[in-house]
Design an enzyme around this catalytic site. Sequence first.
Site, PDB file in Angstrom:
ATOM      1  N   LYS A 122      22.055  28.018 -34.881  1.00  0.00           N
ATOM      2  CA  LYS A 122      23.063  27.336 -34.038  1.00  0.00           C
ATOM      3  C   LYS A 122      23.880  28.320 -33.218  1.00  0.00           C
ATOM      4  O   LYS A 122      24.267  28.024 -32.099  1.00  0.00           O
ATOM      5  CB  LYS A 122      23.979  26.454 -34.888  1.00  0.00           C
ATOM      6  CG  LYS A 122      24.810  27.213 -35.901  1.00  0.00           C
ATOM      7  CD  LYS A 122      25.434  26.296 -36.885  1.00  0.00           C
ATOM      8  CE  LYS A 122      25.060  26.521 -38.304  1.00  0.00           C
ATOM      9  NZ  LYS A 122      24.412  27.658 -38.828  1.00  0.00           N
ATOM     10  N   GLU A 146      15.902  21.178 -35.153  1.00  0.00           N
ATOM     11  CA  GLU A 146      16.568  20.127 -35.925  1.00  0.00           C
ATOM     12  C   GLU A 146      17.567  20.686 -36.948  1.00  0.00           C
ATOM     13  O   GLU A 146      18.647  20.130 -37.161  1.00  0.00           O
ATOM     14  CB  GLU A 146      15.505  19.273 -36.643  1.00  0.00           C
ATOM     15  CG  GLU A 146      16.037  18.080 -37.413  1.00  0.00           C
ATOM     16  CD  GLU A 146      16.737  17.077 -36.501  1.00  0.00           C
ATOM     17  OE1 GLU A 146      16.077  16.470 -35.670  1.00  0.00           O
ATOM     18  OE2 GLU A 146      17.971  16.912 -36.640  1.00  0.00           O
ATOM     19  N   VAL A 149      21.761  21.738 -36.507  1.00  0.00           N
ATOM     20  CA  VAL A 149      22.945  20.866 -36.616  1.00  0.00           C
ATOM     21  C   VAL A 149      22.831  20.008 -37.872  1.00  0.00           C
ATOM     22  O   VAL A 149      21.858  19.281 -38.054  1.00  0.00           O
ATOM     23  CB  VAL A 149      23.072  19.943 -35.380  1.00  0.00           C
ATOM     24  CG1 VAL A 149      24.259  19.006 -35.538  1.00  0.00           C
ATOM     25  CG2 VAL A 149      23.203  20.762 -34.109  1.00  0.00           C
ATOM     26  N   ILE A 153      20.152  16.729 -42.274  1.00  0.00           N
ATOM     27  CA  ILE A 153      20.323  15.396 -41.672  1.00  0.00           C
ATOM     28  C   ILE A 153      19.569  15.337 -40.346  1.00  0.00           C
ATOM     29  O   ILE A 153      19.815  16.157 -39.463  1.00  0.00           O
ATOM     30  CB  ILE A 153      21.815  15.091 -41.401  1.00  0.00           C
ATOM     31  CG1 ILE A 153      22.636  15.223 -42.684  1.00  0.00           C
ATOM     32  CG2 ILE A 153      21.978  13.710 -40.797  1.00  0.00           C
ATOM     33  CD1 ILE A 153      24.130  15.069 -42.475  1.00  0.00           C
ATOM     34  N   GLY A 204      30.197  28.865 -54.627  1.00  0.00           N
ATOM     35  CA  GLY A 204      29.116  29.249 -53.711  1.00  0.00           C
ATOM     36  C   GLY A 204      29.034  28.373 -52.468  1.00  0.00           C
ATOM     37  O   GLY A 204      28.072  28.471 -51.714  1.00  0.00           O
ATOM     38  N   GLU A 207      30.956  31.008 -47.609  1.00  0.00           N
ATOM     39  CA  GLU A 207      30.277  32.287 -47.402  1.00  0.00           C
ATOM     40  C   GLU A 207      31.223  33.429 -47.813  1.00  0.00           C
ATOM     41  O   GLU A 207      32.433  33.222 -47.933  1.00  0.00           O
ATOM     42  CB  GLU A 207      29.973  32.467 -45.909  1.00  0.00           C
ATOM     43  CG  GLU A 207      29.379  31.260 -45.248  1.00  0.00           C
ATOM     44  CD  GLU A 207      27.900  31.406 -44.950  1.00  0.00           C
ATOM     45  OE1 GLU A 207      27.405  32.533 -45.039  1.00  0.00           O
ATOM     46  OE2 GLU A 207      27.269  30.387 -44.650  1.00  0.00           O
ATOM     47  N   LYS A 222      27.983  23.430 -33.469  1.00  0.00           N
ATOM     48  CA  LYS A 222      27.203  22.203 -33.662  1.00  0.00           C
ATOM     49  C   LYS A 222      27.624  21.137 -32.652  1.00  0.00           C
ATOM     50  O   LYS A 222      26.785  20.386 -32.140  1.00  0.00           O
ATOM     51  CB  LYS A 222      27.359  21.717 -35.096  1.00  0.00           C
ATOM     52  CG  LYS A 222      26.724  22.689 -36.098  1.00  0.00           C
ATOM     53  CD  LYS A 222      27.153  22.403 -37.523  1.00  0.00           C
ATOM     54  CE  LYS A 222      26.595  23.430 -38.495  1.00  0.00           C
ATOM     55  NZ  LYS A 222      27.234  23.388 -39.811  1.00  0.00           N
TER      56      LYS A 222
HETATM   57  N1  HSE Z   1      28.411  27.087 -43.435  1.00  0.00           N
HETATM   58  C1  HSE Z   1      28.019  25.782 -43.003  1.00  0.00           C
HETATM   59  C2  HSE Z   1      28.747  24.711 -43.775  1.00  0.00           C
HETATM   60  C3  HSE Z   1      26.556  25.527 -43.119  1.00  0.00           C
HETATM   61  O1  HSE Z   1      29.596  25.006 -44.608  1.00  0.00           O
HETATM   62  O2  HSE Z   1      28.465  23.552 -43.544  1.00  0.00           O
HETATM   63  C4  HSE Z   1      25.754  26.250 -42.084  1.00  0.00           C
HETATM   64  O3  HSE Z   1      26.152  25.863 -40.807  1.00  0.00           O
END
Ligand code: HSE
Length: 446
Positions: A122, A146, A149, A153, A204, A207, A222
């Site tokens: 993305k 796909e 985003v 889903i 977890g 990040e 997104k």
């Molecule tokens: N770090 C994103 C989230 C997922 O927490 O949804 C990857 O875009």
Amino acid sequence: MNLMEHKEECSRCSQDENRVVYAALLGLGTVGTGVYRVLKNQEAEMTQKLGAQVVLKRILVRNLEKAAKKVEDPSVLTNCWEDIRDDEEISIVIEVMGGIEPAMTYIQESLQAGKHVVSANKDLIAVHGKELFETAEAHHTDFLFEAAVAGGIPIIRPLKQCLAGNHMAEVMGIVNGTTNFILTRMTQEGMEFADALKLASELGYAEADPSADIEGLDAGRKVAILASVAFNSRVVLDDVYIEGITKITSSDIRYAREMGCDIKLLGVARNTETGIEAYVSPMLIPSSHPLASVNDSYNAVFVQGDAVESAMFFGRGAGELPTASAVVGDVFDIVRNILANCCGRIGCTCYKQLPVKKMGEVCSRFFLRFQVEDRCGVLARMTSIFAKYDVSVVQIVQKESKKAGQAEVVVITSGVREDDMNRAVAELEKAEAVLAVSGILRVYGE
Ligand code: HSE
């Protein structure tokens, strides 16, 4: 020919047991490992499903030794891009390494070499989507994304295909799982932001560096992609106004609940007569709205079109297997295109050039909290400032304050231009009886 004979005929011609489509995987991190596993899980029925077997011929990794523990046959591993680029047998490149470079170069070189590309990237598509589509088109190759985003889903393909008979008015939703997890814990357990973020890291969800999530950047990327696809007009990351959730407090959430609302980090893209609106912001949303009950790390995208009316897509927006599910779906689509000799069938769908509004021109409803002196004429002064800037007040409530001689005033406005609202707030901040503006939040809806 009767139906049985027809079926036998079809299965004879499509089930060439030996048909193989070679693919290469760029990256063997969380998503890459998921793609490897999902392809393995599909191995037994792939030929029946697609008419060909997808074989991962090469996997590009940085650390060969570390990666060797993750695959059955380490001989597929390479740390040399040219091994993939120059292999004419490889017709699909699956880019799940993320980041701008070297991913951009690898994708461009793949497309230029006539290879089809699936990407979950993305960051790259929200900024350089146009260039990538142009290269794909020039070389009659597929470029599918796909997974970029809302992870697992399906939303890009539905917008480009199933919902193509609509003019989309709005695409909005919860497109970041980390922040949705944090806001859910703040709502359900009264946690403060810092504690909920700590929990998200321990479990977890967040990040190691959570800033792109909590500051709204991930959701902003997104939204840029969703708006481009939904409105057939390119929207890039820089066009998207972005506000994260770091300033939200548990008391904001308590107030929202008193008003029958929840607070969610919403990505909103709207196609208006005066241009596209695209933003990410924590917003009050009525607790009765379907998105308000999308909790924990789940994502959901809500679309409104002139034919379909409303439709909602819900599920896992991240994670190894959910994201791999979307990636492998794209790979299978390409295999079908290769077999049917119709690659490049659905390329870039941005055939319009609509303007994107600056946030100051966007009309929003607001929820505001003020700490004021508790004396005659304060509300009158406040409402006169609102009127001066064309801010129409829908609800104004004075509440008791814990501090003697002070009161809290809660205001909900109707839709106002953001620039007007900002000017009104600047003047209110300076008004004599107003001690502090303690909260400003957007409210979703008309
Ligand atoms: N770090 C994103 C989230 C997922 O927490 O949804 C990857 O875009």
